[in-house]
Design an enzyme around this catalytic site. Structure first.
Site, PDB file in Angstrom:
ATOM      1  NE  ARG A 167      42.219  11.908  31.327  1.00 57.94           N
ATOM      2  CZ  ARG A 167      41.287  12.571  32.004  1.00 57.94           C
ATOM      3  NH1 ARG A 167      40.855  13.759  31.585  1.00 57.94           N
ATOM      4  NH2 ARG A 167      40.757  12.064  33.098  1.00 57.94           N
ATOM      5  CB  THR A 225      34.863  19.204  30.602  1.00 60.50           C
ATOM      6  OG1 THR A 225      35.544  18.653  31.709  1.00 60.50           O
ATOM      7  CG2 THR A 225      35.335  18.521  29.331  1.00 60.50           C
TER       8      THR A 225
HETATM    9  O1  DON Z   1      38.015  13.492  32.071  1.00 62.48           O
HETATM   10  C1  DON Z   1      37.031  13.537  32.796  1.00 62.48           C
HETATM   11  O2  DON Z   1      36.182  12.673  32.834  1.00 62.48           O
HETATM   12  C2  DON Z   1      36.829  14.760  33.689  1.00 62.48           C
HETATM   13  N1  DON Z   1      38.096  15.318  34.053  1.00 62.48           N
HETATM   14  C3  DON Z   1      35.970  15.737  32.975  1.00 62.48           C
HETATM   15  C4  DON Z   1      35.677  16.942  33.819  1.00 62.48           C
HETATM   16  C5  DON Z   1      34.436  17.601  33.444  1.00 62.48           C
HETATM   17  O3  DON Z   1      33.762  17.227  32.533  1.00 62.48           O
HETATM   18  C6  DON Z   1      34.025  18.703  34.311  1.00 62.48           C
HETATM   19  N2  DON Z   1      32.930  19.381  33.693  1.00 62.48           N
HETATM   20  N3  DON Z   1      31.908  19.721  33.962  1.00 62.48           N
END
Ligand code: DON
Length: 549
Positions: A88, A362
């Site tokens: 992360r 993501t």
């Molecule tokens: O880590 C997280 O929860 C977010 N930054 C994830 C972002 C995400 O899944 C965007 N996608 N659609």
């Protein structure tokens, strides 16, 4: 004669079993990563080798989410041992709690999602390096090389990606925090070969020097100088100090399964255990609820209210705050949380408090190798194309992960998630995530490997894929394509749902008082072992590809 017939028969049976065991599978967010991951395993690599190669390929071919400028979580199950690699992003050393507030103490719109200040220190290269040190079998350079080639030689731009790029470019138009996205992506046209020479050079350094090719030397200097030039925060010190961490995955018993899933700084593992357990407790001894019926959606929405109230209060980076993981996933605690749920009434949002004290983009992939090892990997630069900022001279997009911190107590982030002290900004702290790479075991063997993008909706996509495959017996493909829904406490009584819930169910839920918001979320990539045979499914609406071989 009889004996030799028996021998031949048993050899046939054994080799048939042997063949079954030797199946491998990938469920990937695009065809480039699927083909490379398959090739790596056919060259003798294991699931982790394939995952590393795929991660670098996605940094080239899936720029909205694949990355070297972001981070993620990799859940590994290898030789019967589970490991969670936390790569992360973390807050830069110069970050501080109120960095997104104006003089009146209000959150400055867009500053944590677009532009130079929205990025955390990237973790991806360190994560892949750690995974390789611990579990890799093929040489590192062979795993990075396919990505170098795709960046240097280019790939044919798909209509979906070109459309996505042009919509994002429109979105940035006139935004004062936008920096240089168009300089790198405006030339992307459907059907053209899209080359990324600067990215190819950066990837070549990573190929040749390993993690130092990113965190030290030329690339680190380019990043730090670029940041300084635009008043950004990430320094050479930030990069030199970044470390991927190996953490104990959450492991919880659910029915006859062992669920291995994501610990903090992900909120997802705790959340899916609470959700699945509460579902079983609330439906125990009753007739099985029909899939996607109004009572089914209602029960899971009620569970979601409580899951997200806990998330907002207790969850954050475990290296900074004490997260009461064991208490939060204790079945007795979960039973207490669900005790006041009525099957026909919506509970009052304002009364749902944390229980212990008295699009976005993501991407995810799932891999199983012929030895039965599995990787479940979710990676992100947060929203589609991250901060929209490309590091000039290094050619990669930076994340806008800082928005996953709570910029101000009670003020929702882009995913509508609220938080307080537990998730406030501090130097080197990792922002709370919803990414939930998960592996479900039965008798020590991989049963389901699953994960999805989608911000806070990730958690719903993941537990749904588990219920769809294990409670409702759907194939991997059916499970990822079945319409799903999500409720997260706030916005009040609002259920986001996919097209496909029947009109009767939608109107029954509206009658109960729910606000029904029809909008798609997530992109599941799921592998299921069904009685020794692998199935793999990637959502039909995306660019994904899954292969069993
Ligand atoms: O880590 C997280 O929860 C977010 N930054 C994830 C972002 C995400 O899944 C965007 N996608 N659609």
């Amino acid at each position: 004669m009889k004996n030799s017939l028996m021998l031949v028969l048993s050899i046939l049976v054994l080799s048939a079993c042997g063949e079954q065991k030797q199946q491998s599978a990938v469920a990937m967010p695009d065809a480039f990563s699927a083909d490379v991951a398959k090739q790596i395993m056919q060259d003798g690599g294991n699931a982790v080798d394939a995952a590393i190669a795929a991660q670098f390929v996605l940094a080239v071919t899936l720029p909205e989410a694949g990355n070297i400028g972001g981070g993620g979580f990799m859940l590994v199950y290898k030789d019967q041992q589970a490991d969670f690699i936390d790569y992360r992003e973390q807050a830069p050393l110069a970050a501080h709690r109120d960095m997104y507030l104006d003089e009146q103490g209000n959150v400055v719109p867009y500053q944590s999602v677009i532009g130079i200040l929205s990025s955390g220190v990237p973790g991806t290269v360190a994560g892949m390096w750690l995974a390789h040190e611990k579990y890799g079998t093929l040489p590192w350079k062979d795993l990075v090389e396919p990505a170098v080639k795709l960046a240097a030689d280019g790939f044919v731009m798909s209509e979906k990606l070109a459309g996505y790029i042009s919509r994002y470019s429109q979105h940035l138009k006139d935004n004062k925090f936008a920096v240089n996205f168009d300089d790198y992506f405006a030339s992307a046209k459907t059907g053209d070969v899209f080359r990324q020479p600067e990215l190819a050079a950066t990837l070549a350094l990573i190929r040749d020097q390993g993690r130092d090719g990113f965190y030290k030397g030329k690339t680190a200097k380019i990043i730090a100088n670029f940041m300084a030039h635009h008043q950004g925060l990430i320094s050479e010190d930030d990069l030199a100090q970044y470390e991927a961490k190996s953490r104990q995955p959450i492991s919880a018993k659910w029915r006859e399964y062992q669920v291995l899933t994501s610990p903090p700084p992900s909120s997802g593992g705790i959340a899916i255990i609470q959700w699945l357990t509460m579902y079983d407790q609330l439906t125990a001894g009753k007739a099985k609820l029909e899939h996607n019926s109004a009572p089914y959606v209602h029960v899971l929405a009620e569970a979601g209210k409580r899951v997200f109230a806990d998330r907002a209060e207790y969850l954050g980076d475990p290296d900074f705050i004490k997260v009461p993981v064991a208490e939060l996933i204790n079945p007795d605690y979960i039973a207490k949380r669900g005790a006041d749920i009525s099957m026909d009434r919506i509970s009052v949002t304002e009364l749902i408090k944390p229980g212990l004290k008295e699009s976005e983009e993501t991407t995810h992939f799932s891999i199983v190798d012929k030895w039965g090892n599995a990787v479940s990997n979710t990676t992100t630069i947060n929203l589609g194309f991250g901060s929209g900022v490309v590091v000039e001279g290094a050619g990669f997009l930076l994340n806008d992960e800082m928005d996953d911190f709570s910029a101000k107590p009670g003020v929702a982030n882009v995913f509508g998630a609220v938080g307080g002290e537990a998730n406030e900004i501090q130097p080197k702290k990792r922002m709370l995530s919803s990414m939930t790479p998960t592996i479900v075991l039965k008798d020590g063997k991989v049963s389901v490997v699953t994960g999805s993008p989608g911000g806070t909706t990730i958690i719903s996509s993941v537990y749904t894929s588990i219920l769809n495959t294990l409670e409702f017996g759907m194939s991997a493909q059916e499970a990822v394509d079945a319409p799903r829904f999500h409720h997260q406490l706030l916005p009040k009584d609002t259920i986001r749902y996919h097209q496909g819930l029947t009109p009767d169910v939608v109107s029954a839920l509206k009658k109960m008082g729910y606000i029904m918001d029809n909008s798609r979320f997530g992109d599941l990539h799921t592998i299921v072992d069904r009685d020794g045979k692998l199935e793999a499914g990637s959502e039909s609406s995306g660019r994904g590809k899954s292969i069993v071989f």
